[in-house]
Design a protein around this motif. Structure first.
Motif, PDB file in Angstrom:
ATOM      1  N   ALA A  76       0.822  -1.214   0.000  1.00 21.39           N
ATOM      2  CA  ALA A  76       0.000   0.000   0.000  1.00 21.39           C
ATOM      3  C   ALA A  76       0.850   1.256   0.000  1.00 21.39           C
ATOM      4  O   ALA A  76       0.504   2.264  -0.628  1.00 21.39           O
ATOM      5  N   VAL A  77       1.991   1.205   0.705  1.00 19.94           N
ATOM      6  CA  VAL A  77       2.804   2.408   0.914  1.00 19.94           C
ATOM      7  C   VAL A  77       3.698   2.726  -0.280  1.00 19.94           C
ATOM      8  O   VAL A  77       3.827   3.892  -0.679  1.00 19.94           O
ATOM      9  N   LEU A  78       4.328   1.729  -0.874  1.00 22.92           N
ATOM     10  CA  LEU A  78       5.318   1.996  -1.925  1.00 22.92           C
ATOM     11  C   LEU A  78       4.743   2.719  -3.140  1.00 22.92           C
ATOM     12  O   LEU A  78       5.378   3.641  -3.661  1.00 22.92           O
ATOM     13  N   PRO A  79       3.550   2.355  -3.638  1.00 23.54           N
ATOM     14  CA  PRO A  79       3.006   3.142  -4.761  1.00 23.54           C
ATOM     15  C   PRO A  79       2.799   4.610  -4.404  1.00 23.54           C
ATOM     16  O   PRO A  79       2.988   5.498  -5.248  1.00 23.54           O
ATOM     17  N   ARG A  80       2.410   4.881  -3.142  1.00 22.09           N
ATOM     18  CA  ARG A  80       2.227   6.268  -2.725  1.00 22.09           C
ATOM     19  C   ARG A  80       3.547   7.008  -2.667  1.00 22.09           C
ATOM     20  O   ARG A  80       3.644   8.180  -3.043  1.00 22.09           O
ATOM     21  N   LEU A  81       4.570   6.320  -2.178  1.00 20.20           N
ATOM     22  CA  LEU A  81       5.904   6.940  -2.143  1.00 20.20           C
ATOM     23  C   LEU A  81       6.413   7.204  -3.556  1.00 20.20           C
ATOM     24  O   LEU A  81       7.018   8.238  -3.827  1.00 20.20           O
ATOM     25  N   GLU A  82       6.157   6.268  -4.451  1.00 16.50           N
ATOM     26  CA  GLU A  82       6.572   6.453  -5.842  1.00 16.50           C
ATOM     27  C   GLU A  82       5.889   7.679  -6.440  1.00 16.50           C
ATOM     28  O   GLU A  82       6.515   8.489  -7.127  1.00 16.50           O
ATOM     29  N   SER A  83       4.591   7.824  -6.155  1.00 19.23           N
ATOM     30  CA  SER A  83       3.850   8.988  -6.643  1.00 19.23           C
ATOM     31  C   SER A  83       4.370  10.271  -6.017  1.00 19.23           C
ATOM     32  O   SER A  83       4.447  11.313  -6.681  1.00 19.23           O
ATOM     33  N   LEU A  84       4.728  10.197  -4.731  1.00 18.06           N
ATOM     34  CA  LEU A  84       5.210  11.378  -4.018  1.00 18.06           C
ATOM     35  C   LEU A  84       6.495  11.916  -4.629  1.00 18.06           C
ATOM     36  O   LEU A  84       6.671  13.122  -4.792  1.00 18.06           O
ATOM     37  N   PHE A  85       7.411  11.024  -4.999  1.00 17.72           N
ATOM     38  CA  PHE A  85       8.730  11.450  -5.463  1.00 17.72           C
ATOM     39  C   PHE A  85       8.870  11.456  -6.979  1.00 17.72           C
ATOM     40  O   PHE A  85       9.887  11.891  -7.504  1.00 17.72           O
ATOM     41  N   ALA A  86       7.855  10.997  -7.687  1.00 20.30           N
ATOM     42  CA  ALA A  86       7.924  11.015  -9.152  1.00 20.30           C
ATOM     43  C   ALA A  86       7.776  12.448  -9.657  1.00 20.30           C
ATOM     44  O   ALA A  86       7.171  13.287  -8.992  1.00 20.30           O
ATOM     45  N   PRO A  87       8.335  12.777 -10.829  1.00 20.11           N
ATOM     46  CA  PRO A  87       8.154  14.113 -11.403  1.00 20.11           C
ATOM     47  C   PRO A  87       6.673  14.421 -11.582  1.00 20.11           C
ATOM     48  O   PRO A  87       5.895  13.594 -12.064  1.00 20.11           O
ATOM     49  N   GLU A  88       6.276  15.629 -11.163  1.00 20.67           N
ATOM     50  CA  GLU A  88       4.873  16.012 -11.239  1.00 20.67           C
ATOM     51  C   GLU A  88       4.511  16.408 -12.661  1.00 20.67           C
ATOM     52  O   GLU A  88       5.255  17.125 -13.329  1.00 20.67           O
ATOM     53  N   GLU A  89       3.377  15.954 -13.127  1.00 16.30           N
ATOM     54  CA  GLU A  89       2.913  16.271 -14.466  1.00 16.30           C
ATOM     55  C   GLU A  89       1.586  17.022 -14.377  1.00 16.30           C
ATOM     56  O   GLU A  89       0.869  16.921 -13.387  1.00 16.30           O
ATOM     57  N   PHE A  90       1.279  17.764 -15.436  1.00 15.68           N
ATOM     58  CA  PHE A  90       0.033  18.528 -15.488  1.00 15.68           C
ATOM     59  C   PHE A  90      -0.722  18.135 -16.742  1.00 15.68           C
ATOM     60  O   PHE A  90      -0.224  18.286 -17.862  1.00 15.68           O
ATOM     61  N   ASP A  91      -1.899  17.603 -16.554  1.00 19.45           N
ATOM     62  CA  ASP A  91      -2.772  17.243 -17.670  1.00 19.45           C
ATOM     63  C   ASP A  91      -3.900  18.267 -17.723  1.00 19.45           C
ATOM     64  O   ASP A  91      -4.845  18.186 -16.932  1.00 19.45           O
ATOM     65  N   PRO A  92      -3.809  19.253 -18.602  1.00 17.30           N
ATOM     66  CA  PRO A  92      -4.832  20.319 -18.612  1.00 17.30           C
ATOM     67  C   PRO A  92      -6.238  19.795 -18.838  1.00 17.30           C
ATOM     68  O   PRO A  92      -7.199  20.354 -18.312  1.00 17.30           O
ATOM     69  N   ALA A  93      -6.378  18.718 -19.604  1.00 17.33           N
ATOM     70  CA  ALA A  93      -7.711  18.202 -19.902  1.00 17.33           C
ATOM     71  C   ALA A  93      -8.404  17.668 -18.652  1.00 17.33           C
ATOM     72  O   ALA A  93      -9.639  17.706 -18.556  1.00 17.33           O
ATOM     73  N   GLU A  94      -7.636  17.193 -17.674  1.00 20.29           N
ATOM     74  CA  GLU A  94      -8.214  16.620 -16.461  1.00 20.29           C
ATOM     75  C   GLU A  94      -8.092  17.540 -15.259  1.00 20.29           C
ATOM     76  O   GLU A  94      -8.792  17.351 -14.259  1.00 20.29           O
ATOM     77  N   ALA A  95      -7.216  18.535 -15.328  1.00 16.89           N
ATOM     78  CA  ALA A  95      -6.928  19.379 -14.164  1.00 16.89           C
ATOM     79  C   ALA A  95      -8.098  20.309 -13.841  1.00 16.89           C
ATOM     80  O   ALA A  95      -8.900  20.656 -14.717  1.00 16.89           O
ATOM     81  N   ALA A  96      -8.158  20.692 -12.574  1.00 17.38           N
ATOM     82  CA  ALA A  96      -9.149  21.683 -12.125  1.00 17.38           C
ATOM     83  C   ALA A  96      -8.404  22.744 -11.329  1.00 17.38           C
ATOM     84  O   ALA A  96      -8.594  22.896 -10.126  1.00 17.38           O
ATOM     85  N   GLU A  97      -7.536  23.488 -12.021  1.00 20.16           N
ATOM     86  CA  GLU A  97      -6.721  24.520 -11.380  1.00 20.16           C
ATOM     87  C   GLU A  97      -7.505  25.822 -11.245  1.00 20.16           C
ATOM     88  O   GLU A  97      -8.398  26.111 -12.051  1.00 20.16           O
ATOM     89  N   ALA A  98      -7.152  26.591 -10.231  1.00 17.51           N
ATOM     90  CA  ALA A  98      -7.720  27.936 -10.056  1.00 17.51           C
ATOM     91  C   ALA A  98      -6.585  28.938 -10.262  1.00 17.51           C
ATOM     92  O   ALA A  98      -5.766  29.157  -9.376  1.00 17.51           O
ATOM     93  N   PHE A  99      -6.502  29.524 -11.446  1.00 15.98           N
ATOM     94  CA  PHE A  99      -5.443  30.469 -11.782  1.00 15.98           C
ATOM     95  C   PHE A  99      -5.862  31.873 -11.359  1.00 15.98           C
ATOM     96  O   PHE A  99      -7.000  32.298 -11.623  1.00 15.98           O
ATOM     97  N   ARG A 100      -4.940  32.613 -10.745  1.00 16.75           N
ATOM     98  CA  ARG A 100      -5.222  33.967 -10.258  1.00 16.75           C
ATOM     99  C   ARG A 100      -4.250  34.941 -10.919  1.00 16.75           C
ATOM    100  O   ARG A 100      -3.044  34.855 -10.706  1.00 16.75           O
ATOM    101  N   VAL A 101      -4.785  35.823 -11.745  1.00 19.20           N
ATOM    102  CA  VAL A 101      -3.943  36.770 -12.472  1.00 19.20           C
ATOM    103  C   VAL A 101      -4.454  38.185 -12.225  1.00 19.20           C
ATOM    104  O   VAL A 101      -5.589  38.381 -11.768  1.00 19.20           O
ATOM    105  N   ALA A 102      -3.623  39.169 -12.541  1.00 12.29           N
ATOM    106  CA  ALA A 102      -4.007  40.567 -12.338  1.00 12.29           C
ATOM    107  C   ALA A 102      -3.347  41.432 -13.406  1.00 12.29           C
ATOM    108  O   ALA A 102      -2.279  41.100 -13.921  1.00 12.29           O
ATOM    109  N   GLY A 103      -3.983  42.559 -13.718  1.00  9.07           N
ATOM    110  CA  GLY A 103      -3.424  43.485 -14.687  1.00  9.07           C
ATOM    111  C   GLY A 103      -4.387  44.647 -14.909  1.00  9.07           C
ATOM    112  O   GLY A 103      -5.501  44.662 -14.388  1.00  9.07           O
ATOM    113  N   THR A 104      -3.959  45.615 -15.685  1.00 11.56           N
ATOM    114  CA  THR A 104      -4.811  46.740 -16.043  1.00 11.56           C
ATOM    115  C   THR A 104      -5.718  46.341 -17.208  1.00 11.56           C
ATOM    116  O   THR A 104      -5.616  45.225 -17.729  1.00 11.56           O
ATOM    117  N   ASP A 105      -6.591  47.256 -17.626  1.00  5.84           N
ATOM    118  CA  ASP A 105      -7.492  46.908 -18.719  1.00  5.84           C
ATOM    119  C   ASP A 105      -6.797  46.862 -20.076  1.00  5.84           C
ATOM    120  O   ASP A 105      -7.418  46.494 -21.074  1.00  5.84           O
TER     121      ASP A 105
END
Length: 306
Positions: A76-105
């Motif tokens: 049970a533990v080793l797959p979690r450790l593998e996930s913890l230390f594996a390079p993180e990837e971003f799949d935009p199609a599945e992700a639910a990120e909250a991006f916060r940006v700012a700027g003038t008009d």
């Protein structure tokens, strides 16, 4: 934590191999170790866990009850450790990120295309666009926003910045303005005029005011407004002169009764940039967002000549 601190986590892989193979030579082959190294690892594991783990019998090695329990936990533990230390990837199609940006008009020059790209490629993500204010860089430093678009003003030196695009300034004035018949406005005429100031930063158009201050000059404000769009609708039928980036005019289209002239050559083009905190440099989601912004701004057409 008291127990973890005295454990060499490098022993986890040999332990898993030993419990699975129940044979020192085969475990060594699976773990990519020599047989003597695996034998030493087994002795260390026995000392760490206070248990024999593998016991020789006529039919081969058998697991002790403790070893069987450890094996179940490791599965049970080793797959979690593998996930913890594996390079993180971003799949935009599945992700639910909250991006916060700012700027003038000014960002409306490219922001709608950025929004479209984000929602097309990452439909579950959200974007929060914050209003520009004088402490926006401190917000960025504190993690209140992820990304800031800025022009002339200098952000905190601790931030990472990247140039996105350039734009030249033009002057917008009513068609019945005394200067409207001129092919261009010289600096002297410009300074004699009364101006609409788009107060994006402390009621100043920093890119223009700073340049004039470098020349030892300043212009006279007749009207100060917070938004470029409001400023554009404020010159008709007045003697006011509005100076703004040419790309913004393309967003509005031609306005009846309005004359557009090149700004004095002493007013240099505007550079527009984005800034983010170094802690977000390696974040896959933020890298993806910055790449989307780069792609959109790199495809912008040049502003119409006036």
């Amino acid at each position: 934590m008291v127990h973890i601190e005295r454990v060499d986590l490098n022993l986890l892989a040999p332990l898993a191999a030993l419990l699975e193979e129940r044979h020192v030579s085969r475990a060594a082959e699976v773990a990519g170790m020599s047989q003597p190294a695996m034998s030493r690892a087994l002795q260390r594991l026995r000392g760490t866990l206070g248990d024999e783990l593998l016991v020789r019998t006529p039919g081969g090695y058998r697991l002790t009850p403790r070893a069987e329990r450890v094996q179940r936990q490791l599965r049970a533990v080793l797959p979690r450790l593998e996930s913890l230390f594996a390079p993180e990837e971003f799949d935009p199609a599945e992700a639910a990120e909250a991006f916060r940006v700012a700027g003038t008009d000014f960002t409306r020059v490219f922001a709608p295309a950025v929004f479209q790209r984000v929602f097309r490629e990452s439909p579950r993500s959200t974007l929060h666009f914050r209003t520009w204010h004088d402490a926006i860089y401190e917000d960025l430093d504190r993690g209140v926003v992820d990304l800031v678009f800025f022009a002339k003003s200098t952000p905190l030196t601790t931030l990472h910045t990247e140039h996105l695009l350039d734009d030249r300034f033009v002057c917008v004035l009513s068609a019945d303005h005394p200067l409207a018949k001129r092919p261009a406005i010289g600096l002297e005429e410009y300074l004699d005029a009364t101006h609409v100031i788009v107060g994006t930063i402390g009621e100043r158009q920093a890119a223009i005011e700073q340049r004039l201050e470098d020349l030892g000059e300043r212009r006279r404000a007749g009207l100060t407004v917070p938004y470029h769009s409001l400023a554009l609708h404020s010159v008709l039928g007045t003697r006011l002169v509005l100076t703004l980036p040419a790309r913004l005019l393309a967003e509005h289209g031609p306005e009846p009764g309005i004359r557009i002239l090149p700004a004095p050559q002493e007013i240099r083009p505007l550079g527009y940039h984005m800034a983010w905190h170094p802690r977000l440099d390696g974040d896959p989601a933020q890298r993806w967002l910055r790449n989307a912004i780069r792609a959109v701004t790199s495809e912008l057409p040049e502003p119409t000549q006036h």
